[in-house]
Design an enzyme around this catalytic site. Structure first.
Site, PDB file in Angstrom:
ATOM      1  N   TYR A 141       0.875  -1.170  -0.034  1.00  0.00           N
ATOM      2  CA  TYR A 141       0.043   0.067   0.029  1.00  0.00           C
ATOM      3  C   TYR A 141       0.880   1.318  -0.047  1.00  0.00           C
ATOM      4  O   TYR A 141       1.449   1.648   0.987  1.00  0.00           O
ATOM      5  CB  TYR A 141      -0.745  -0.094   1.384  1.00  0.00           C
ATOM      6  CG  TYR A 141      -1.891   1.037   1.388  1.00  0.00           C
ATOM      7  CD1 TYR A 141      -2.239   1.986   0.349  1.00  0.00           C
ATOM      8  CD2 TYR A 141      -2.938   1.069   2.476  1.00  0.00           C
ATOM      9  CE1 TYR A 141      -3.133   2.897   0.541  1.00  0.00           C
ATOM     10  CE2 TYR A 141      -3.811   1.975   2.631  1.00  0.00           C
ATOM     11  CZ  TYR A 141      -4.090   3.032   1.975  1.00  0.00           C
ATOM     12  OH  TYR A 141      -4.969   3.786   1.607  1.00  0.00           O
ATOM     13  N   LYS A 169      -1.717  -1.408  -3.922  1.00  0.00           N
ATOM     14  CA  LYS A 169      -2.817  -0.303  -3.799  1.00  0.00           C
ATOM     15  C   LYS A 169      -2.045   0.893  -3.932  1.00  0.00           C
ATOM     16  O   LYS A 169      -1.159   1.336  -3.244  1.00  0.00           O
ATOM     17  CB  LYS A 169      -3.447  -0.454  -2.619  1.00  0.00           C
ATOM     18  CG  LYS A 169      -4.529   0.792  -2.342  1.00  0.00           C
ATOM     19  CD  LYS A 169      -5.544   0.744  -1.181  1.00  0.00           C
ATOM     20  CE  LYS A 169      -6.412   1.879  -1.142  1.00  0.00           C
ATOM     21  NZ  LYS A 169      -7.215   2.111   0.028  1.00  0.00           N
ATOM     22  N   ILE A 211      -9.392   0.115  -5.507  1.00  0.00           N
ATOM     23  CA  ILE A 211      -9.924  -0.072  -4.044  1.00  0.00           C
ATOM     24  C   ILE A 211     -10.610   1.024  -3.805  1.00  0.00           C
ATOM     25  O   ILE A 211      -9.808   2.139  -3.387  1.00  0.00           O
ATOM     26  CB  ILE A 211      -8.896  -0.580  -3.360  1.00  0.00           C
ATOM     27  CG1 ILE A 211      -8.278  -1.900  -3.753  1.00  0.00           C
ATOM     28  CG2 ILE A 211      -9.179  -0.990  -1.697  1.00  0.00           C
ATOM     29  CD1 ILE A 211      -6.815  -2.217  -3.000  1.00  0.00           C
TER      30      ILE A 211
END
EC number: 4.3.3.7
Length: 302
Positions: A141, A169, A211
């Protein structure tokens, strides 16, 4: 893990965590899970930023995972679950990986160490140590505006070669960096945008999906944007995007996930808009704006 690599695409929902009177609201959580399991989503992320994961006790986090998995098992559809974990101490993060090793998840979503501002060598060593240790695969992330230090493409490309790291992400806040990563990444390394307002743009650049907190609302439309892009229907995708683009701004007018929780409460999916301090519920001004938008969309749908 091979199967998970093939599933790191499409529309993923970073599920909000409903609270009521200071406690995990299990009834609302079950209702949310049943609702979204019937929608066109490709996976859940639990306990991350949108799920207020840093305010959850370990027992609450475990219960959250168990309920979502239980509700999906009782239904007709079962999508992957990613568990959000973050921390600035590699050793303690290993302990958290051990504590969650037998939970019914599919992978971890792990942000860079926050506050301590490690070098890229430190970031590499941190993620490699976690990936070597974890019972489940890792998705990275990259969100430098929350963690103070971003992961460079050089580091990401090296980490992407690790057999237990399956995707990213991407909230790197640099379109140029994202495009270069999409060009140079190895096969099977999924890149999903986490910037709601840039979803259409990122898909056009070659991202594998998103996402998106905003996809709690108008879920089918967000899914259609992805579907149309993948079918090469750029104009149709843009038309669908225009239906929801304003939502991605409205829902981040004040700190997330309070606006989304207010909307879900007003539309009956959760029983309270409650958030945990230091988050606070939306202002009266934003509540009025959200109510107007809800009424407008209900009228259009009718």
């Amino acid at each position: 893990m091979t199967d998970l690599r093939t599933r790191m695409h499409g529309l993923w929902l970073p599920l909000v965590t409903p609270f009521r009177n200071g406690r995990l609201d299990e009834n609302s959580l079950r209702r949310l899970t049943r609702h979204y399991a019937t929608q066109s989503i490709d996976g859940f992320i639990l306990g991350a930023t949108s799920g207020e994961g840093m305010t959850l006790r370990e027992a609450e986090l475990e219960r959250l995972v168990a309920i979502v998995r239980d509700e999906m098992a009782a239904g007709l559809r079962n999508v992957p679950i990613g568990l959000g974990l973050s921390g600035a101490d590699t050793s303690r993060m290993k302990e958290r990986l051990d504590a969650t090793a037998d939970w019914p998840i599919d992978f971890y979503l792990i942000a860079s160490p926050y506050y301590v501002r490690p070098s890229q060598r430190g970031i590499l060593a941190h993620f490699e140590a976690l990936a070597d240790h974890a019972a489940w695969p890792l998705a990275l992330y990259n969100i430098p505006y929350r963690c103070a230090v971003g992961i460079t493409n050089q580091s990401l490309l090296r980490l992407a070669e690790h057999p237990n790291i399956v995707g990213l992400k991407d909230c790197g806040a640099s379109r140029e960096q994202s495009i270069a990563l999409l060009r140079d990444r190895p096969k099977g390394f999924g890149v999903l945008t986490g910037e709601d307002a840039n979803y259409f743009e990122a898909l056009g650049d070659g991202a594998d999906g998103g996402i998106l907190l905003s996809a709690h609302l108008e879920t089918a439309t967000f899914a259609a944007v992805y579907s149309e892009i993948k079918q090469g229907n750029h104009d149709a995708a843009e038309a669908r995007w225009q239906e929801v683009a304003e939502l991605t701004r409205l829902l981040f007018t004040e700190p997330s996930p309070a606006p989304a929780k207010y909307w879900l409460w007003r539309t009956g999916l959760i029983d309270s808009p409650e958030v945990r301090l230091p988050m606070v519920e939306v202002s009266s001004e934003l509540a009025a704006a959200l109510d107007r938008e809800i009424a407008r969309r209900v009228k259009v749908a009718a």
